[in-house]
Write an enzyme that holds these catalytic residues in place. Structure first.
Site, PDB file in Angstrom:
ATOM      1  N   GLU A   1      53.001  44.047  57.016  1.00 37.33           N
ATOM      2  CA  GLU A   1      52.611  42.635  56.999  1.00 37.33           C
ATOM      3  C   GLU A   1      52.392  42.155  55.574  1.00 37.33           C
ATOM      4  OE1 GLU A   1      49.461  42.461  55.679  1.00 37.33           O
ATOM      5  OE2 GLU A   1      49.312  44.652  55.853  1.00 37.33           O
TER       6      GLU A   1
ATOM      7  N   GLU B   1      52.219  45.966  53.666  1.00 46.03           N
ATOM      8  CA  GLU B   1      53.668  45.850  53.544  1.00 46.03           C
ATOM      9  C   GLU B   1      54.426  46.970  54.257  1.00 46.03           C
ATOM     10  OE1 GLU B   1      54.661  45.805  49.414  1.00 46.03           O
ATOM     11  OE2 GLU B   1      53.116  44.338  48.914  1.00 46.03           O
TER      12      GLU B   1
END
Length: 579
Positions: A166, A309
């Protein structure tokens, strides 16, 4: 028919195999329960996860205006571009493992300046949940739907394991508020420093979350309401991805705190979602430990990461992939003939309760269907066009023949490609002579049918392949040929079938010519005496592949029903081959 045997679960079968691998019991530590869990998720005793995909959902949060992050909101878009450019940490980790990344904008507050970032924007960031709900119920469901759709596409593309990540400035604040509600704990128990807040900023972040929870007491009652009031578009999309992966029995490798909270929310909506989850690591966020405990997950790594991420999932994936390889490729004590010490005795595996096979298929449904279609469409062709075969096509067909199995790996074949017209005419002359002689074996209508069989393909086809058998290859003794000497001929037959099937797949026709004397072909092609020319295959394009075998169409014979050629357990005992 076989008597019904006791059935066992996939986990039991997987654990039994683990215990019989040539290693001390439990010696792979925390990887062993991961292997068993993968077996349960995938429905395969020997799980395989070789086609990963990283899904990164990105969105902005209105609560960022409260100053809960060290970074400005525009960093979300900048980092999405960085990921797409291949210059972020996760980009480097994914690229060096050959893992594709899909970055999905579900709510970044700016237009993203890179075409590789998928635009699935629900809105330009959420609202500030200190003042109002972060999103509407409809927006929350839309974001969940986006996550589900991306997973459906990933499954359709053949991916077999999902890594989640994310991006979103302010998302640890939203995740902490949501975690406090889902876990029913005080916000202080799940609050962390996010991108590196100091003590003063951390205290401010806690006040913001408490203020939001006080404004939204209804969020305690329903997970959907909690997501709409306190969550984020990327958190909802992550949750949708978990829900959809569970429907496909697709393993999900969670990253850090944010993906963990999304997965926790998904389990509140569908408890079965818990069964597909794997924890890559335990992040530095205090709430992450509480979330993993609630999910019953033990992380593979504990590196104090706090990047997001999908970086933690990317670091952990090699361990997961290699664990599956160990399960598949390590010999058991019985296979390796190693004496086990302290291991339970090996037992004959029982049948599984699952209907799926114990291992994953290497080929997609369409690839598998293509193999069977080629087998069914293969024909012995006698009519050819004169057009030459492209070199690369012929090379692929010959390589297929050379890839055939052979007893003792003796590879007793050679392939002589003949395109010279004078040589082909000489071959045709000796073949046609033997065709006429062979007609004497028949009489009446049978002889008439036989004489209709033509060998003009030798003249028409642009190439004829002579497949030979060298019985001396491999030396005086070949592994596996001690008692059945003709296994060398069987091996050459496998090469011929490979050539035939590969030719059909290339749209090339093949006709097997067998009416000749070996000494004639030896003389024409200069084949030495120990080597047998066992087949002549005419190769070329044909105007038509018949729907049925030529001899069947000519009324010579018909294919026998499958049931007539299958016996069960012993010769002559009929019965359905399947239970």
């Amino acid at each position: 028919m076989d008597e019904p045997r006791e059935r066992e679960t996939i986990e039991e079968r997987a654990q039994a195999r683990l215990d019989q691998l040539t290693k001390p019991l439990g010696s792979l530590g925390r990887l062993e329960p991961v292997i068993v869990r993968l077996a349960k998720i995938t429905g395969r005793v020997i799980p395989r996860t070789e086609q990963p995909m990283l899904l990164v959902f990105a969105a902005d949060h209105g609560v960022a205006e409260e100053g809960v992050s060290r970074y400005a909101p525009e960093v979300t878009e900048e980092m999405a571009v960085n990921l797409a450019m291949g210059t972020a940490v996760s980009s480097v980790l994914a690229r060096n493992q050959g893992i594709p990344i899909e970055v999905v904008d579900v709510g970044i507050a700016r237009a993203v300046r890179h075409p590789a970032v998928l635009n699935a924007k629900v809105a330009w960031g959420t609202q500030n949940f200190v003042e109002q709900s972060a999103m509407t119920p409809e927006q929350a469901r839309q974001a969940v739907d986006i996550g589900q759709e991306r997973v459906r596409r990933a499954v359709g593309a053949g991916h077999d394991i999902l890594l989640l990540g994310e991006l979103g400035i302010g998302n640890t604040t939203a995740a902490s508020a949501l975690a406090a509600v889902l876990l029913g704990v005080d916000p202080a128990e799940v609050l962390g420093r996010g991108t590196g807040l100091d003590d003063r900023a951390l205290a401010h972040k806690e006040r913001v979350i408490r203020q939001a929870l006080a404004r939204h007491p209804e969020a305690m009652q329903d997970p959907w309401d909690a997501m709409a009031r306190l969550g984020g578009f990327e958190i909802a999309a992550l949750a949708g991805a978990v829900l959809e992966a569970a429907r496909h029995r697709m393993p999900v490798v969670l990253d850090g705190f944010i993906t963990g909270v999304a997965a926790l929310w998904a389990t509140r909506v569908d408890p079965a979602a818990r069964d597909v989850l794997l924890a890559s690591h335990r992040s530095a966020e205090p709430g992450h430990r509480r979330v993993l405990d609630e999910l019953g997950l033990t992380p593979l790594l504990d590196l104090e990461l706090r990047l997001g991420e999908g970086s933690g999932a990317l670091f952990a994936y090699p361990l997961i992939r290699l664990a599956g390889r160990v399960m598949a490729e390590t010999a058991t004590f019985e296979d390796a003939r190693v004496t086990p010490v302290g291991h339970p005795p090996a037992e004959t595996p029982k049948r599984l309760t699952a209907e799926s096979p114990p291992v994953a298929r290497d080929f997609s449904d369409s690839e598998r269907a293509a193999v069977y279609r080629v087998i069914e469409a293969r024909r012995d062709v006698r009519v050819f066009l004169p057009d030459p075969l492209p070199h690369d096509v012929l090379q692929r067909i010959l390589r297929a023949g050379h890839l055939a199995p052979s007893v003792g790996f003796m590879q007793p074949w050679n392939f002589i490609v003949v395109t010279d017209r004078t040589t082909l005419d000489r071959i045709y002359t000796v073949v046609d002579r033997e065709r006429v002689r062979a007609a004497e074996n028949y009489s009446g209508i049978r002889q008439a049918h036989y004489l209709r069989l033509k060998v003009e393909g030798l003249k028409q086809a642009p190439a004829t392949l002579c497949v030979t058998l060298d019985r001396q290859r491999g030396g005086p003794h070949v592994l596996g040929r001690n008692t059945i000497l003709e296994t060398d001929l069987m091996s050459v037959a496998c090469a011929i079938e490979n050539i035939w099937l590969a030719a059909r797949a290339e749209g090339v026709a093949a006709g097997w010519v067998s009416m000749y004397r070996k000494e004639d072909i030896r003389d024409i092609l200069g084949i030495p005496e120990p080597v047998d020319p066992v087949a002549l295959l005419s190769l070329g394009y044909t105007p038509h592949f018949a729907d049925e075998p030529g001899l069947q169409r000519a009324g010579w014979a018909r294919r026998l029903p499958l049931a007539e050629v299958i016996y069960r357990e012993c010769w002559g005992r009929p019965g359905d081959f399947y239970d």
